[in-house]
Design a protein around this motif. Sequence first.
Motif, short mmCIF file in Angstrom:
data_model
loop_
_atom_site.label_atom_id
_atom_site.label_comp_id
_atom_site.label_asym_id
_atom_site.label_seq_id
_atom_site.Cartn_x
_atom_site.Cartn_y
_atom_site.Cartn_z
N PHE A 32 24.83 31.96 48.18
CA PHE A 32 24.16 32.91 47.29
C PHE A 32 25.09 34.05 46.91
O PHE A 32 25.07 34.54 45.77
CB PHE A 32 22.89 33.45 47.95
N ALA A 33 25.92 34.50 47.84
CA ALA A 33 26.88 35.56 47.54
C ALA A 33 27.87 35.11 46.47
O ALA A 33 28.22 35.88 45.57
CB ALA A 33 27.62 35.96 48.82
N GLU A 34 28.31 33.86 46.56
CA GLU A 34 29.27 33.35 45.59
C GLU A 34 28.63 33.14 44.21
O GLU A 34 29.26 33.37 43.18
CB GLU A 34 29.85 32.02 46.09
N SER A 35 27.37 32.70 44.19
CA SER A 35 26.73 32.35 42.92
C SER A 35 26.01 33.52 42.26
O SER A 35 25.56 33.40 41.12
CB SER A 35 25.74 31.20 43.14
N ALA A 36 25.88 34.65 42.96
CA ALA A 36 25.18 35.80 42.37
C ALA A 36 25.87 36.25 41.09
O ALA A 36 27.10 36.32 41.04
CB ALA A 36 25.15 36.96 43.37
N PRO A 37 25.12 36.55 40.04
CA PRO A 37 25.74 37.04 38.80
C PRO A 37 26.53 38.32 39.06
O PRO A 37 26.05 39.22 39.76
CB PRO A 37 24.53 37.30 37.89
N LYS A 38 27.73 38.39 38.51
CA LYS A 38 28.60 39.54 38.72
C LYS A 38 28.77 40.31 37.41
O LYS A 38 29.02 39.73 36.35
CB LYS A 38 29.98 39.08 39.22
N GLY A 39 28.66 41.63 37.49
CA GLY A 39 28.82 42.48 36.32
C GLY A 39 30.27 42.83 36.04
O GLY A 39 31.18 42.50 36.82
N MET A 40 30.50 43.54 34.93
CA MET A 40 31.86 43.90 34.54
C MET A 40 32.50 44.82 35.57
O MET A 40 33.70 44.68 35.90
CB MET A 40 31.84 44.58 33.17
N LYS A 41 31.74 45.77 36.13
CA LYS A 41 32.29 46.67 37.14
C LYS A 41 32.77 45.88 38.35
O LYS A 41 33.84 46.15 38.90
CB LYS A 41 31.22 47.70 37.54
N TRP A 42 32.00 44.89 38.76
CA TRP A 42 32.36 44.03 39.89
C TRP A 42 33.66 43.29 39.59
O TRP A 42 34.57 43.24 40.42
CB TRP A 42 31.23 43.03 40.14
N LYS A 43 33.76 42.75 38.39
CA LYS A 43 34.94 41.95 38.04
C LYS A 43 36.20 42.81 37.94
O LYS A 43 37.28 42.38 38.36
CB LYS A 43 34.68 41.21 36.73
N LEU A 44 36.05 44.03 37.43
CA LEU A 44 37.20 44.92 37.35
C LEU A 44 37.69 45.30 38.75
O LEU A 44 38.91 45.34 39.01
CB LEU A 44 36.84 46.18 36.56
N ARG A 45 36.75 45.57 39.64
CA ARG A 45 37.14 45.92 41.02
C ARG A 45 37.73 44.71 41.73
O ARG A 45 38.67 44.84 42.53
CB ARG A 45 35.92 46.44 41.79
N ALA A 46 37.23 43.50 41.44
CA ALA A 46 37.77 42.29 42.04
C ALA A 46 39.23 42.08 41.65
O ALA A 46 40.03 41.54 42.43
CB ALA A 46 36.92 41.08 41.65
N ASN A 47 39.59 42.49 40.43
CA ASN A 47 40.98 42.36 39.99
C ASN A 47 41.93 43.20 40.84
O ASN A 47 43.09 42.84 41.03
CB ASN A 47 41.11 42.74 38.52
N VAL A 48 41.44 44.32 41.34
CA VAL A 48 42.24 45.18 42.22
C VAL A 48 42.35 44.56 43.60
O VAL A 48 43.41 44.60 44.24
CB VAL A 48 41.62 46.59 42.30
N GLY A 49 41.24 43.98 44.06
CA GLY A 49 41.23 43.27 45.33
C GLY A 49 41.51 44.15 46.53
O GLY A 49 41.17 45.34 46.56
N ASP A 50 42.19 43.58 47.53
CA ASP A 50 42.42 44.26 48.80
C ASP A 50 43.53 45.30 48.73
O ASP A 50 43.82 45.96 49.74
CB ASP A 50 42.76 43.24 49.89
N ARG A 51 44.15 45.46 47.57
CA ARG A 51 45.24 46.44 47.46
C ARG A 51 44.73 47.87 47.66
O ARG A 51 45.50 48.75 48.04
CB ARG A 51 45.94 46.31 46.10
N VAL A 52 43.46 48.07 47.38
CA VAL A 52 42.82 49.37 47.59
C VAL A 52 41.67 49.17 48.56
O VAL A 52 40.90 48.22 48.42
CB VAL A 52 42.30 49.97 46.26
N ARG A 53 41.56 50.05 49.55
CA ARG A 53 40.50 49.92 50.55
C ARG A 53 39.13 49.95 49.89
O ARG A 53 38.86 50.82 49.05
CB ARG A 53 40.61 51.03 51.59
N TRP A 54 38.28 49.02 50.26
CA TRP A 54 36.97 48.86 49.63
C TRP A 54 35.83 49.36 50.50
O TRP A 54 34.66 49.15 50.19
CB TRP A 54 36.75 47.38 49.30
N TYR A 55 36.13 50.01 51.60
CA TYR A 55 35.10 50.43 52.54
C TYR A 55 35.43 51.82 53.07
O TYR A 55 36.57 52.30 52.97
CB TYR A 55 35.00 49.45 53.71
N GLU A 56 34.42 52.48 53.62
CA GLU A 56 34.61 53.78 54.23
C GLU A 56 34.89 53.60 55.73
O GLU A 56 34.57 52.56 56.32
CB GLU A 56 33.35 54.65 54.06
#
Length: 272
Positions: A241-265
């Motif tokens: 379900f996590a893989e198939s969930a519809p992803k928005g533009m904000k999600w896709k832009l952040r995915a392009n950055v990936g792990d290069r920037v910390r994604w958590y607090e």
Amino acid sequence: MAAQTPGEASPAAPADDPLEEAVVLARGAADAGLGLKLLGGLAIRVLCPGFPPRLRAGQDMDFACLSKGRKNVVAYLEQCGCEPDRRFNNLNGDRQMYFTSPAGRPVDVMVDRLAMCHTLDLRPSFGVLPLTVDAVDLLLSKLQIVELNEKDARDIVHLLSGVPVREGAKPAGRHGGEAAAGEPWIDVERFSKLLGADWGWWRTVSGNLAKLPALVAENPGLVPPGQHLDPLAQAGRLLQFAESAPKGMKWKLRANVGDRVRWYELPEEVGH
């Protein structure tokens, strides 16, 4: 042997088991029409009462409430004999409150949200279950931890061993705790919506779900005896379900950055 009421402490439970006191507070709040719900490991024990408990000395009783009913919750806890940490609550009460129970146990009350590695808004499904926050929020509160320890992995596996993953609309209860019809279940719609909207949430949760088979293989004791659901099969469904969930533009832009920037607090322990 008589059947145990969900959330009821086992007759053989040690004297320092906080479950009974925590359930009394949650049930009293529900009966009074107040929004005070159990959170964390004790809430998982309420939803999965047949599994062996994880006990430790000095265990906190974790709760959540809504900001709009916060003053009534404070008054209720004080009437029940809980001593507030007035200095901390005056400074932080819009987000978090501390009390000490009549038995001397720490009581931690989150207001509206749980802010750790990610921020989980508890309000959308707060009224679904009578004594605890919704099962999907309990699961997300554990899956959002970037560095899982054995305690958190155990809580995740127990919840997935006792509460089914299901699709479909869930009737909402009153904030005071009127139970929704049927048994608790993990709401795929809420799960997918959150992960599809936020790449950071998706990255952490999907990563933890993918780790579970190896964690269980390394420590089979994480799976409780007598479970009626396969926790790894349920984790696999959620990962799909996590893989198939519809992803928005904000999600896709952040995915392009990936792990290069910390994604958590990096959550800090707050002294009180």
